[in-house]
Design an enzyme around this catalytic site. Structure first.
Site, PDB file in Angstrom:
ATOM      1  N   LYS A   1      66.229 -15.433 -10.534  1.00 37.86           N
ATOM      2  CA  LYS A   1      66.017 -14.940  -9.184  1.00 37.86           C
ATOM      3  C   LYS A   1      65.019 -13.805  -9.290  1.00 37.86           C
ATOM      4  O   LYS A   1      65.314 -12.762  -9.879  1.00 37.86           O
ATOM      5  CB  LYS A   1      67.317 -14.419  -8.561  1.00 37.86           C
TER       6      LYS A   1
ATOM      7  N   SER B   1      62.959 -11.112  -7.405  1.00 42.79           N
ATOM      8  CA  SER B   1      63.039 -10.451  -6.097  1.00 42.79           C
ATOM      9  C   SER B   1      61.980  -9.392  -5.876  1.00 42.79           C
ATOM     10  O   SER B   1      62.089  -8.598  -4.951  1.00 42.79           O
ATOM     11  CB  SER B   1      64.427  -9.817  -5.934  1.00 42.79           C
TER      12      SER B   1
ATOM     13  N   SER C   1      73.217  -7.644  -5.251  1.00 46.05           N
ATOM     14  CA  SER C   1      72.952  -6.274  -4.788  1.00 46.05           C
ATOM     15  C   SER C   1      73.432  -6.095  -3.352  1.00 46.05           C
ATOM     16  O   SER C   1      73.978  -5.045  -2.999  1.00 46.05           O
ATOM     17  CB  SER C   1      71.452  -5.982  -4.867  1.00 46.05           C
ATOM     18  N   ASN C   2      73.232  -7.110  -2.524  1.00 44.53           N
ATOM     19  CA  ASN C   2      73.665  -7.007  -1.141  1.00 44.53           C
ATOM     20  C   ASN C   2      75.179  -7.137  -0.993  1.00 44.53           C
ATOM     21  O   ASN C   2      75.727  -6.847   0.058  1.00 44.53           O
ATOM     22  CB  ASN C   2      72.958  -8.066  -0.286  1.00 44.53           C
TER      23      ASN C   2
ATOM     24  N   GLY D   1      63.551 -14.191  -4.196  1.00 47.17           N
ATOM     25  CA  GLY D   1      64.508 -13.223  -3.697  1.00 47.17           C
ATOM     26  C   GLY D   1      63.915 -12.278  -2.668  1.00 47.17           C
ATOM     27  O   GLY D   1      64.501 -11.237  -2.376  1.00 47.17           O
TER      28      GLY D   1
END
Lengths: 293, 293, 293, 293
Positions: free
Chosen positions: B162, B164, B44-45, B187
């Site tokens: 992961k 988050s 996403s980042n 995450g």
């Protein structure tokens, strides 16, 4: 340019998962017999998010060919501004009359009013065709900033909105803030009649895919001032409308389209087919809705 | 295979909006000096949702070239099962060691446990590389069904998650239900230390892009049993971690990466640049986090 | 028995925090001049939750004395079934015509349809006066189970509902499921006109406390079939209605009541007085709403 | 003053619905055998919201008598500041060592940080005993403003918080912002162990009512540095803890208290008894939790 009832066309697939354009066109042929205001191709109910670009353009082209002069609205919103512009241009070239642009929403917290405003303005600047906003929080998780439509309504190519939250307080606020030329379409069938009372000019509604006759009849009853009939039809289509959206989603809508004698089929994975129990319920609700029209 | 701290690599763009692969590789070169457990590309980042396929494969290839044997995790999740499979195969061919597969989420209400299970199993069946689940409700609006990881952990190619959400009750429930071989990565940086206490084996954390040293130091302090240092570092990085995620999002993270002497730049539209006030605040928080390591 | 517009009366306090019954009665005297359908005493806007029992009964008694034959609806819902029954009986003895019973909501997850059904049935069984349900999720955090009103409408002493979510899809579903004798009151002013279109018979609306004239005018315009006027008045009162609820809450409503020449005052702590900036804004919105009537 | 595990005592009722003080005292007698840090009387699990004032004071008095020097924490928070002050004073007179003050929450949107700050300060000013904040969003629907504890920690009589959201990111932020003398108690059993790792000093946990032994054992294992045992016990109590809160609520907790050989009984209406299927499940989870200690 936007008025009346527009079905958000479902996208039929063959058993091997490929696009079934012939089935799609057969549906359009059937819709021609109903008093509809146009078509939305590539909406949420059309599974736009799992179609590739060539499939999208083929669907727009087919809608154009079969629209017989009716309005062709095409969903072109993507997460990126540049990609949305590119798809909007191609959609226009493929025959769309106007673009319905979904709010970008993955980075929800960053999608503040100003950011969304710049996105829609950039798309409208570059678009050869008029642009409508598309807000559908049930899928995007992003509520519409109530002041956004008015802020964008000054742009000559931003001509309306499909508001699908079903929040009529919000719709009233929007209608009270935009010029009369800015078209507000209702995207939530259970509130179609009260939305028309408030000033909405159109309905883009999943239920119109499987029950175009009673949905269009509601709209036309309202237009001619027959509110009693409109309210009766509202109550008749609401259970079906709820079943093909909130309860069973796109799988249920496609099954209801099948049950209505059109071509729905099953969605692309991961969307599953409608559950076994849905068939009888949808058949009953369809019959009840049709009986009221 | 998964352990330690992995930065979810940001994707630098040139002024004209095109991918700046040289800047991306420069960042990897800088990260080589830190004790990291690997890299996540296309998270996403990394703005995966606004990159086209050729950009994605170029980024995976670059990560592979610069990873020097470290784990290369690549985000390959899309809304469609078939499209996810196709991208996962291409990612493997481009050099990814494992695929991080985001939960499909547009049709939220339909994404029930069984539906998600079939999606991940289909991807894992077809994938040449191991698969990890990726749940990030702040973006997807879809909470992780707590029983899903255990249901999938029997598949030989589904090797971890992961998680988050930052919900350690959920993480505890997952950890209590999966075999020890199933890797759980944290995450959400503000809960890294307590997540490690619970049994998480890795952290895939935005803050590691701009502050790899103190983030890795926290992890290694925990591993060697020095919980006092780990807790002190947790408190030191939390404000920065919050700033580059909840407060300023990807725009803030990319600015912090710039401030750390690496190459961040601005995101693709509609994501805006970080607001003017962010620079001084991020510089201060970076300095405070670095001072603690 | 329930129809028209009912203000949910505010509760004035003296400077020392004690109940100012004279001010309360002065308001009722002023309301007598307007075409209202009755009064709600002890609603959310009446600060029922911070009044003790003797204050509550004094307020009901005063409303009865000043109601001049109009309907007196009294809020009697508490978290405990037994306590709600006891207060309902005392309210009846003090002069209430009907009880408005808030959904118990502290233990939200346990308040399933069956549990709420038994609660309302137990209250209705023991009540000497008719009972109406009161659903206001903005305060309770508990959405109304859509099937609850129909399930309760068979009880001879359960005669209606005040539905304050503003969700007209829900209201339509309720109206489609209950007998015509079951009264549905709209509790959200921004959707009053569309709610009346759908079949609501009354409005219990904070805005009617400070602007009874235009609010009642909207209702009566609708009743005589003048929908154009009703829609115009809807747009005129919506900004004020939003200001005295969503924006400024009870403090803002009480200030607006003051500005309308009635007796509002400040709420009980911890509710603060309205912020300084609210006064000019509320005065302007009041003037605009009044000018439309 | 606050440390260790405190059960939030359940309130037994006789068959006729009246308070069963003898059963309540019998529970306290049984708890005396366990290594607990004190007791919370009149918490959410004690059904404080459906007890009248005389019942509340009787319960505080009984707890005092049976506490044998252990800390007696009493829930005294009400919606009104003045009423909270009055009850806090009476609680102190009845023997409470400290007051646990629930955030007022009915008027959620108005409960901004400054408003809550003034409320707690006013209560602390007037209170003869120390005050702790109580945040439990699952019931109140009101998230804790993260900066509130630090803003209040300067007050000499505000000494801590029970934070029951289970959000360890928030707890970490609170712990990083308050002085070491400000006690943070964990109110969510599934995150007890990681909360202790972060710096929480106590646990006020429903599961401690029915399984005091393993819950206390977890705490003491952590204190003596035996994290392996603590983590093992965490995994052992989490399923039971989830069952007596999220899954079955107070009805399930009271049944589990019965199954543990203590006196639970059924809640006051409208809370229903636990469903039939709960008994076997709770018995199994209790046995598993006990077996781990």
């Amino acid at each position: 340019m936007l008025s009346g009832i527009l079905p958000p066309l479902v996208t039929p697939f063959r058993e091997d998962g490929t696009l079934d354009l012939a089935a799609f066109e057969a549906n359009l042929e059937a819709y021609a017999a109903h008093e509809l205001g146009g078509y939305l191709v590539l909406g949420s109910n059309g599974e736009a998010g799992v179609l590739d670009e060539s499939e999208k353009l083929a669907l727009i082209g087919a809608t154009r060919r079969r629209a017989a002069g009716r309005l062709v609205l095409a969903g072109t919103g993507l997460e990126s501004t540049a990609a949305t512009i590119e798809l909007t241009r191609k959609a226009a070239a493929a025959g769309a009359d106007a673009a319905l642009v979904l709010t970008p929403h993955y980075y929800k917290a960053q999608m503040r009013t100003e950011v969304l405003k710049r996105h829609f303005e950039a798309v409208a600047e570059a678009s050869p065709i008029p642009v409508l906003l598309y807000s559908v929080p049930v899928f995007t998780g992003l509520p519409l900033p109530p002041e956004l439509p008015a802020a964008l309504s000054a742009h000559p190519r931003i001509v309306g909105i499909k508001e699908s939250s079903g929040d009529l307080g919000l719709m009233g606020r929007v209608l009270g803030s935009v010029p009369a030329s800015f078209a507000v379409a209702c995207g939530s069938a259970p509130v179609l009649f009260p939305a028309l009372c408030l000033g909405a000019v159109a309905g883009v509604l999943a239920v119109a895919c499987c029950a175009p006759r009673p949905t269009a009849a509601l709209y036309h009853a309202f237009r001619r001032g027959d509110r009693e009939t409109a309210l009766r039809l509202q109550r008749a289509i609401t259970p079906l409308a709820t079943a093909v959206t909130a309860t069973y989603g796109v799988p249920g809508l496609k099954l209801a389209v099948d049950l209505a004698g059109l071509r729905g089929g099953v969605p692309r994975a991961p969307l599953p087919p409608a559950p076994p129990g849905a068939r009888a319920e949808l058949a009953r609700l369809l019959a009840e809705a049709e009986a009221a029209a």
